[in-house]
Design a protein around this motif. Structure first.
Motif, PDB file in Angstrom:
ATOM      1  N   ALA A  24     -20.008 -38.705 -25.590  1.00  0.00           N
ATOM      2  CA  ALA A  24     -21.344 -38.598 -24.986  1.00  0.00           C
ATOM      3  C   ALA A  24     -22.292 -39.656 -25.559  1.00  0.00           C
ATOM      4  N   LEU A  25     -22.224 -39.879 -26.855  1.00  0.00           N
ATOM      5  CA  LEU A  25     -23.062 -40.910 -27.466  1.00  0.00           C
ATOM      6  C   LEU A  25     -22.703 -42.288 -26.927  1.00  0.00           C
ATOM      7  N   ARG A  26     -21.416 -42.551 -26.760  1.00  0.00           N
ATOM      8  CA  ARG A  26     -20.988 -43.845 -26.200  1.00  0.00           C
ATOM      9  C   ARG A  26     -21.478 -44.018 -24.767  1.00  0.00           C
ATOM     10  N   ARG A  27     -21.365 -42.960 -23.962  1.00  0.00           N
ATOM     11  CA  ARG A  27     -21.842 -43.053 -22.577  1.00  0.00           C
ATOM     12  C   ARG A  27     -23.333 -43.342 -22.531  1.00  0.00           C
ATOM     13  N   ARG A  28     -24.085 -42.703 -23.414  1.00  0.00           N
ATOM     14  CA  ARG A  28     -25.550 -42.820 -23.381  1.00  0.00           C
ATOM     15  C   ARG A  28     -26.072 -44.073 -24.070  1.00  0.00           C
ATOM     16  N   PHE A  29     -25.418 -44.478 -25.186  1.00  0.00           N
ATOM     17  CA  PHE A  29     -25.984 -45.540 -26.006  1.00  0.00           C
ATOM     18  C   PHE A  29     -25.101 -46.771 -26.155  1.00  0.00           C
ATOM     19  N   GLY A  30     -23.883 -46.725 -25.646  1.00  0.00           N
ATOM     20  CA  GLY A  30     -23.006 -47.897 -25.728  1.00  0.00           C
ATOM     21  C   GLY A  30     -22.163 -47.893 -26.987  1.00  0.00           C
ATOM     22  N   ASP A  60     -33.067 -48.306 -27.804  1.00  0.00           N
ATOM     23  CA  ASP A  60     -34.395 -48.765 -27.406  1.00  0.00           C
ATOM     24  C   ASP A  60     -35.350 -47.611 -27.101  1.00  0.00           C
ATOM     25  N   LEU A  61     -34.896 -46.377 -27.293  1.00  0.00           N
ATOM     26  CA  LEU A  61     -35.771 -45.219 -27.093  1.00  0.00           C
ATOM     27  C   LEU A  61     -36.677 -45.017 -28.312  1.00  0.00           C
ATOM     28  N   PRO A  62     -37.900 -44.543 -28.104  1.00  0.00           N
ATOM     29  CA  PRO A  62     -38.708 -44.112 -29.250  1.00  0.00           C
ATOM     30  C   PRO A  62     -37.997 -42.952 -29.968  1.00  0.00           C
ATOM     31  N   ALA A  63     -38.306 -42.751 -31.230  1.00  0.00           N
ATOM     32  CA  ALA A  63     -37.600 -41.771 -32.060  1.00  0.00           C
ATOM     33  C   ALA A  63     -37.592 -40.373 -31.441  1.00  0.00           C
ATOM     34  N   ARG A  64     -38.717 -39.894 -30.946  1.00  0.00           N
ATOM     35  CA  ARG A  64     -38.761 -38.530 -30.398  1.00  0.00           C
ATOM     36  C   ARG A  64     -37.952 -38.416 -29.099  1.00  0.00           C
ATOM     37  N   GLN A  65     -37.913 -39.464 -28.299  1.00  0.00           N
ATOM     38  CA  GLN A  65     -37.076 -39.436 -27.098  1.00  0.00           C
ATOM     39  C   GLN A  65     -35.597 -39.453 -27.475  1.00  0.00           C
TER      40      GLN A  65
END
Length: 166
Positions: A24-30, A60-65
């Motif tokens: 899931a992390l790979r799908r979302r963040f590469g 590239d998301l802000p920390a809370r996002q």
């Protein structure tokens, strides 16, 4: 882009949930960099041992996002957001570091205090970024691990074949 480090842990269906989280992390963040996986005893409650590791990636998301995205992945992998903090769980995704950001807020503390409290957080972080420096203390994670004598020091390295390539 900000370099982030996320702690991953599970003590229910451990291998399955760790693999789901990494995918899931790979799908979302590469692309991810992953530490070795360690088994450690549950801390703070009586329960099955945990598998723990740390993932690093650029975001590239802000920390809370980013934190909200991590919570969504936890829930998709079976985590009940209303469950007790110190209880068995299918998945924990903890934002450990967000670049060099130092933040004290009710909903988010960076760097996460667990880095200095639990061996199952510090050891994988030290494996992944030994020369990285704690944003508050200025000490390397390798040095912090060498001096560590807290909870979770007894770790057993675990092989999860193919995890690095999933």
């Amino acid at each position: 882009m900000t370099a982030v480090f996320v702690g991953i842990g599970s003590n229910r269906e451990r291998e399955r949930r760790i693999r789901e989280a990494v995918a899931a992390l790979r799908r979302r963040f590469g692309s991810l960099r992953l530490s070795p996986v360690y088994e450690s005893a549950a801390v703070g409650f009586s329960g099955s041992p945990f598998y723990n590791l740390v993932a690093a990636f650029d975001c590239d998301l802000p920390a809370r996002q980013l934190l909200a995205a991590l919570r969504a992945i936890e829930q998709a992998c079976g985590r009940d957001p209303a469950a007790a903090k110190f209880a068995p769980r299918p998945l924990d995704l903890d934002l450990l570091l967000y670049g060099d950001l130092v933040l004290e807020a009710p909903d988010l503390r960076l760097p996460r205090a667990d880095i200095l409290t639990y061996g199952f957080v510090l050891k994988p972080l030290a494996d992944l970024a030994p020369a990285g420096r704690h944003p508050v203390l200025g000490r390397s994670y390798a040095d912090l691990w060498a001096a560590f004598d807290g909870a979770g020091r007894e770790l057993q390295r675990v092989q999860l074949p193919g995890l690095m390539d999933d």
